[in-house]
Structures are given as C-alpha cells and as structure tokens.
Design an enzyme around this catalytic site. Structure first.
Site, PDB file in Angstrom:
ATOM      1  N   ASP A  60      -6.894   4.357  -4.539  1.00  0.00           N
ATOM      2  CA  ASP A  60      -7.538   4.345  -3.205  1.00  0.00           C
ATOM      3  C   ASP A  60      -8.185   5.830  -3.054  1.00  0.00           C
ATOM      4  O   ASP A  60      -8.409   6.362  -3.946  1.00  0.00           O
ATOM      5  CB  ASP A  60      -6.565   3.796  -2.053  1.00  0.00           C
ATOM      6  N   LYS A 109       1.062  -1.291   0.082  1.00  0.00           N
ATOM      7  CA  LYS A 109      -0.094   0.151   0.018  1.00  0.00           C
ATOM      8  C   LYS A 109       0.813   1.051  -0.058  1.00  0.00           C
ATOM      9  O   LYS A 109       2.177   1.241   0.332  1.00  0.00           O
ATOM     10  CB  LYS A 109      -0.927  -0.103   1.281  1.00  0.00           C
TER      11      LYS A 109
HETATM   12  P1  NDP Z   1     -12.810   8.005  -2.831  1.00  0.00           P
HETATM   13  O1  NDP Z   1     -11.589   9.048  -2.873  1.00  0.00           O
HETATM   14  O2  NDP Z   1     -13.293   7.790  -4.312  1.00  0.00           O
HETATM   15  O3  NDP Z   1     -14.133   8.704  -2.026  1.00  0.00           O
HETATM   16  C1  NDP Z   1     -13.964   8.522  -0.670  1.00  0.00           C
HETATM   17  C2  NDP Z   1     -15.140   8.839   0.021  1.00  0.00           C
HETATM   18  O4  NDP Z   1     -14.932   8.950   1.492  1.00  0.00           O
HETATM   19  C3  NDP Z   1     -15.553  10.455  -0.271  1.00  0.00           C
HETATM   20  O5  NDP Z   1     -17.060  10.551  -0.194  1.00  0.00           O
HETATM   21  C4  NDP Z   1     -14.859  10.870   0.905  1.00  0.00           C
HETATM   22  O6  NDP Z   1     -15.667  12.236   1.348  1.00  0.00           O
HETATM   23  C5  NDP Z   1     -15.378   9.873   1.998  1.00  0.00           C
HETATM   24  N1  NDP Z   1     -14.094  10.193   3.132  1.00  0.00           N
HETATM   25  C6  NDP Z   1     -12.689  10.126   2.922  1.00  0.00           C
HETATM   26  N2  NDP Z   1     -12.158  10.298   4.123  1.00  0.00           N
HETATM   27  C7  NDP Z   1     -13.100  10.597   4.907  1.00  0.00           C
HETATM   28  C8  NDP Z   1     -12.801  11.053   6.320  1.00  0.00           C
HETATM   29  N3  NDP Z   1     -11.859  11.131   6.889  1.00  0.00           N
HETATM   30  N4  NDP Z   1     -14.147  11.376   7.022  1.00  0.00           N
HETATM   31  C9  NDP Z   1     -15.263  11.177   6.155  1.00  0.00           C
HETATM   32  N5  NDP Z   1     -15.403  10.791   4.707  1.00  0.00           N
HETATM   33  C10 NDP Z   1     -14.351  10.862   4.277  1.00  0.00           C
HETATM   34  O7  NDP Z   1     -12.175   6.643  -2.343  1.00  0.00           O
HETATM   35  P2  NDP Z   1     -12.763   5.291  -2.443  1.00  0.00           P
HETATM   36  O8  NDP Z   1     -14.221   5.145  -2.746  1.00  0.00           O
HETATM   37  O9  NDP Z   1     -11.713   4.575  -3.530  1.00  0.00           O
HETATM   38  O10 NDP Z   1     -12.326   4.457  -1.242  1.00  0.00           O
HETATM   39  C11 NDP Z   1     -13.403   4.469  -0.098  1.00  0.00           C
HETATM   40  C12 NDP Z   1     -12.922   3.463   1.108  1.00  0.00           C
HETATM   41  O11 NDP Z   1     -12.793   2.202   0.077  1.00  0.00           O
HETATM   42  C13 NDP Z   1     -11.611   3.519   1.551  1.00  0.00           C
HETATM   43  O12 NDP Z   1     -11.522   2.874   2.612  1.00  0.00           O
HETATM   44  C14 NDP Z   1     -10.643   2.621   0.622  1.00  0.00           C
HETATM   45  O13 NDP Z   1      -9.652   2.145   1.366  1.00  0.00           O
HETATM   46  C15 NDP Z   1     -11.671   1.332   0.319  1.00  0.00           C
HETATM   47  N6  NDP Z   1     -11.393   0.534  -0.883  1.00  0.00           N
HETATM   48  C16 NDP Z   1     -11.289   1.211  -2.206  1.00  0.00           C
HETATM   49  C17 NDP Z   1     -11.028   0.216  -3.135  1.00  0.00           C
HETATM   50  C18 NDP Z   1     -11.018   1.018  -4.670  1.00  0.00           C
HETATM   51  O14 NDP Z   1     -10.769   0.216  -5.531  1.00  0.00           O
HETATM   52  N7  NDP Z   1     -11.039   2.300  -4.735  1.00  0.00           N
HETATM   53  C19 NDP Z   1     -10.872  -1.159  -3.235  1.00  0.00           C
HETATM   54  C20 NDP Z   1     -11.049  -1.537  -1.922  1.00  0.00           C
HETATM   55  C21 NDP Z   1     -11.260  -0.737  -0.710  1.00  0.00           C
HETATM   56  P3  NDP Z   1     -14.835  13.864   0.838  1.00  0.00           P
HETATM   57  O15 NDP Z   1     -14.873  13.781  -0.596  1.00  0.00           O
HETATM   58  O16 NDP Z   1     -15.433  14.632   1.901  1.00  0.00           O
HETATM   59  O17 NDP Z   1     -13.428  13.589   1.182  1.00  0.00           O
HETATM   60  O1  2IT Z   2      -7.824  -1.460  -0.819  1.00  0.00           O
HETATM   61  C1  2IT Z   2      -7.711  -1.915  -1.714  1.00  0.00           C
HETATM   62  O2  2IT Z   2      -7.998  -3.101  -2.073  1.00  0.00           O
HETATM   63  C2  2IT Z   2      -7.849  -1.030  -3.004  1.00  0.00           C
HETATM   64  N1  2IT Z   2      -7.639   0.165  -2.892  1.00  0.00           N
HETATM   65  C3  2IT Z   2      -7.590  -1.517  -4.386  1.00  0.00           C
HETATM   66  C4  2IT Z   2      -6.031  -2.099  -4.728  1.00  0.00           C
HETATM   67  C5  2IT Z   2      -5.745  -2.520  -5.916  1.00  0.00           C
HETATM   68  O3  2IT Z   2      -4.678  -2.505  -6.258  1.00  0.00           O
HETATM   69  O4  2IT Z   2      -6.756  -2.588  -6.860  1.00  0.00           O
END
Ligand code: NDP
Ligand code: 2IT
Length: 448
Positions: A168, A128
């Site tokens: 992420d 990561k």
């Molecule tokens: P994005 O950046 O696309 O979206 C993040 C969302 O979460 C936004 O709505 C943001 O609001 C909100 N957010 C982030 N930080 C905070 C905080 N400290 N407090 C409140 N709200 C918050 O990220 P993703 O959708 O990609 O990721 C979301 C979650 O999913 C994370 O935990 C990530 O690790 C996990 N994840 C992502 C994957 C991927 O493929 N993208 C795969 C697996 C897990 P704001 O815009 O106001 O910051």
């Molecule tokens: O938390 C996660 O699994 C991710 N942000 C996706 C990682 C990836 O390599 O696609």
C-alpha cells in the site's frame, strides 16, 4: 445521517468504542448509511447481531518495532495489523508505511477491504496493516532493517491460509522483498502465497504492479460506457498522487485515448498541457525516489506549483490516487464548476463524505474506491492462485482476468443500486453488493 434505529444504535456503539478515530468512523458511517437500503428486508440480521459483529474487528494487533538507523541510533515505530473479517476467506490486505498511520487509519482501511475483497468474487477476507515508519529519506539498509524488525513480530500472525499482506502507500516491491526474506528465514519455509506483490523471480504475478491503476481505468471505462455511452477517448484527466496507483492509472487512461494533464505528490503538482510524460514521472518517482517538482527539468513547458491546488485544474475526469480525504467540499466545488463528468476514486476514501454528496447532487458519475480500486487486491488473489498452482500466467492472461473482474464489479454494483431503488448510486451499490456475500457467509457460520 443514519435513520434506521438498529443501524443508528450500532453506529453509536462504534463511536463509543473507538473515540477520536475519525477515519474509521467516517468509513463505518458511510457503509451503515448504505445498509438502510436492505436492513428492513433482512430482520434476521438484527436477530443474529450481524451488523454489531461486522463493525468489530476479529483481531487487532499492535506492536513495537525497534530498529537501528545508519547513525547507530535506536528508533522505535509502532506496527499494526487488523484482521477484520474472515467470513469468506483468509484475511487479505496491504501494509502502509507512512507517518500518518494510526489505529484509526488501519481500521478504516481494513473495514473497507472486507467489502472490496468480496466484490472481487475471490475468496479473501478483510485485513490491513502498517506502521508510522516514514520510508522517505531512509537508506535501503534502514528500510531493510525496519522491514526485518516489523516481520519479526508479524510472522506469528500471517500465513497463506491465515492472513496475506501486500503493499500500500510506502510499501512496494522493495519492502515486500525484505519482508518475504525475513519471514522465510524465521519460518524456515518457502510459503509463496503468504505475501503478494512479490518480485517475479520468487513467485510474484505479472501485471500485479500495474493492476490497481489499470483496474481503476477498466472500471471507469465500463461505467462511462454503460451510464453515459461515452469513453476515455479525447477526455482530459487529472490524477492526484504519483505512486503505484497514479502511475498506472495514467498509463492506462492515456492508452485508452485520454490526456492526463496534471499529477501530484504531497508537496505540489505539475501541469503539462501537452499531456504528462509518464517516462519522466517513472524516472523521478520509481528510479530516483525524488520529488515531482523535478518534472519541469524534463519538460520545460510544464508548470510546477507547490501546495494542494491540483483540483483547480480543469478536467473531464478526476482521479484521486494519493490518500484519504484528499478532496474536500472546496475541491469538489472546483471540480464541478470546471465541468467534470466523473470522479473515479483510485485511492482509498479520497473524498470526504460532504464532497461525495456534492458530486452526487451535481449528477457526476461517481466511482467509489472499494469498487474502482479493487483490481490491485483482485490481482493479488490471482497471484495466490498461481502460487497454489505453482504456475505463472502470462501478462495478457492476468490482465484479461483483471479486466473481466473489473467489468463484473461495475455490473454487480450497478445492479445492486437498481435493486436498492437508487439506480446509478454506486456507493450504495458497491457497499450492498459486497456486504450481501459476507453477510450470507457470516449467517451460515453461526455466532462467531
Ligand atoms: P505509493 O506509496 O506508491 O504512492 C502514494 C502517492 O500518494 C505518492 O505520490 C504520495 O506523495 C501521495 N501521498 C501519500 N500520502 C499523502 C498525503 N498525506 N498527502 C498528499 N499526498 C500523499 O502508494 P499507492 O499508489 O500504492 O497508494 C495510493 C492510494 O491507493 C492509497 O490510498 C492506497 O491505499 C490506495 N490503493 C493502493 C493499492 C495498491 O495496490 N498499491 C490498491 C488499492 C488502493 P509523496 O511521495 O509526497 O508522499
Ligand atoms: O487497498 C488495497 O486494496 C491494497 N492496498 C491492495 C491489497 C492487496 O492485498 O493486494
């Protein structure tokens, strides 16, 4: 509470070595607690110092990321990459750009990623990375210059057979494009499989954008079917966040017959009794990069409330898809009191340890992140496969593989919970099922 003395000793050492790293310690403690179920049957692990090695990253890289903002001022951020475990494949995991990023956050995410990647059944180790850079309010030019500077250091540590980053929080298609462009320029090489989440015109996979959110719902669907004889049909769903994971979880849950009534960002949440209008959310979040409070101008009957009140909204299925420790004990009590049947983690570690215990005591179905949100990295693995083949599969083909993988992960985790004597405890099941494969590979490779 860890009871086994070997696991206890390892955890004490982790605490001593990583003082103050609360997120990392939280993730390690939960995983070590799950290992109680297997450790006494596997004395060879202790002899090989397996758990001591498992909790220590193979490599941790921290670096300076200087860049110049639009006013000509020099800015300095901190960059990270943890290469946690390569027993079953090259390091693999996303990059997070958010002001809250620290060594602790990156290490907790990298640690979880080892087990998640193993659960996918694909050959990917755990890694990561990220930075405390805040993309919010930055111009495209600033984001590009930051990404170029970040990659000017990271390039020495990545490669399709070494370490393969992806997105992420705060890292989506735009950032991956800038990172890829700079990497290609430095290496003078078009190495397709070195990053995933790429645009479709230069080696990305169809369905990678949707994969995490879709996968969360495929996992939940199988869990509801097998553990409750139920489905999404007619259920009310609340989803925190409105980013990549939340948006596509909302889309799939709706397609499967549920009504999503609330979504949020870090400022507040919207409630729409008629069901969230996802086109509006996509326009606000993906096109305009604006705040979710704007939703009420698209849907005048909806309500916006500032703050963190989203978990007070009544639902059958709660899906935290924003960030870590989003749901604490108070939130858990509200969700339980409102009669929810399931908690499905889309974000990584969105539920505090005490809140997880509450849900389990109350008998809710609980889908842990490393199983439920593995669809994103699984599809990254499929992107790497397509890059190696120099072929692109159709959306339907990738989506079908994703679905198979998610159904498989549910059954592996469930079966492991049965073998561990705690049927239906998918936290233990996912940790143990993910670990046994990594442990086997580590045992086979000697003391490295
Ligand atoms: P994005 O950046 O696309 O979206 C993040 C969302 O979460 C936004 O709505 C943001 O609001 C909100 N957010 C982030 N930080 C905070 C905080 N400290 N407090 C409140 N709200 C918050 O990220 P993703 O959708 O990609 O990721 C979301 C979650 O999913 C994370 O935990 C990530 O690790 C996990 N994840 C992502 C994957 C991927 O493929 N993208 C795969 C697996 C897990 P704001 O815009 O106001 O910051
Ligand atoms: O938390 C996660 O699994 C991710 N942000 C996706 C990682 C990836 O390599 O696609």
């Amino acid at each position: 509470m860890i009871k086994n003395s070997y696991l206890q000793e390892v955890y004490e050492q982790v605490k001593k070595r990583n003082p103050g790293e609360s997120e990392f310690l939280q993730a390690v403690e939960e995983v070590l607690e799950s290992f109680e179920a297997i450790i006494e049957k596997k004395p060879e692990y202790q002899k090989a110092g397996l758990i001591e090695r498992f909790v220590e990253p193979e490599r941790f890289i921290q670096f300076r990321v200087p860049w110049v903002d639009d006013n000509g001022k020099v800015q300095v951020n901190r960059g990270f990459r943890v290469q946690f475990n390569s027993a079953i494949g090259p390091y693999k995991g996303g990059l997070r750009f958010h002001p809250s990023v620290s060594a602790s956050v990156i290490k907790f995410l990298g640690f979880e990623q080892i087990l998640k990647n193993s659960l996918t059944g694909l050959p990917m180790g755990g890694g990561k990375g990220g930075s405390d850079f805040d993309p919010k309010g930055k111009s495209d030019g600033e984001v590009m210059r930051f990404c170029q500077s970040y990659m000017t250091e990271l390039y020495r540590h990545v490669g399709q057979f070494i370490d393969v980053p992806a997105g992420d929080i705060g890292v989506g298609a735009r950032e991956i494009g800038y990172l890829f462009g700079q990497l290609k320029r430095i290496k003078n090489e078009f190495e397709g499989g070195v990053l995933t989440g790429k645009g479709l015109s230069y080696g990305g996979s169809l369905a990678r954008t949707e994969a995490t959110g879709f996968g969360v719902c495929y996992f939940a669907q199988e869990m509801l079917k097998c553990m409750k004889g139920d489905s999404f049909e007619g259920k009310t769903v609340v989803i925190s966040g409105s980013g990549n994971v939340a948006i596509f979880a909302c889309q799939k849950a709706t397609e499967l017959g549920a009504k999503v009534v609330a979504m949020s960002d870090s400022n507040g949440y919207v409630y729409d009794a008629d069901g969230i209008d996802l086109d509006a959310i996509k326009d606000i979040k993906l096109n305009k990069r604006a705040r979710i409070s704007e939703y009420v101008s698209y849907r005048p009957n909806a309500k916006y409330e500032a703050g963190h009140g989203i978990w007070g909204v009544k639902c059958d299925i709660a899906m935290p898809c924003a960030t870590q420790n989003d749901i604490d004990v108070d939130d858990a009590e509200k969700i339980i009191a409102n009669g929810a049947m399931a908690l499905v983690e889309g974000a990584n570690m969105p539920t505090t340890a005490a809140a997880v215990a509450k849900f389990q005591e109350a008998g809710l179905l609980f889908a842990p992140a490393k199983a439920a949100n593995a669809g994103g990295v699984a599809t990254s693995g499929l992107e790497m496969s397509q890059n190696s083949l120099r072929l692109s599969w159709t959306f339907e083909e990738v989506d079908a593989r994703l679905k198979d993988i998610m159904v498989g992960i549910f059954h592996n985790a469930y079966d492991a919970s049965v073998e561990c004597g705690c049927e239906g405890n998918l936290v233990v099941g996912a940790n143990v099922a993910g670990f046994l494969k990594v442990a086997d590979a580590m045992m086979a490779q000697g003391i490295v």
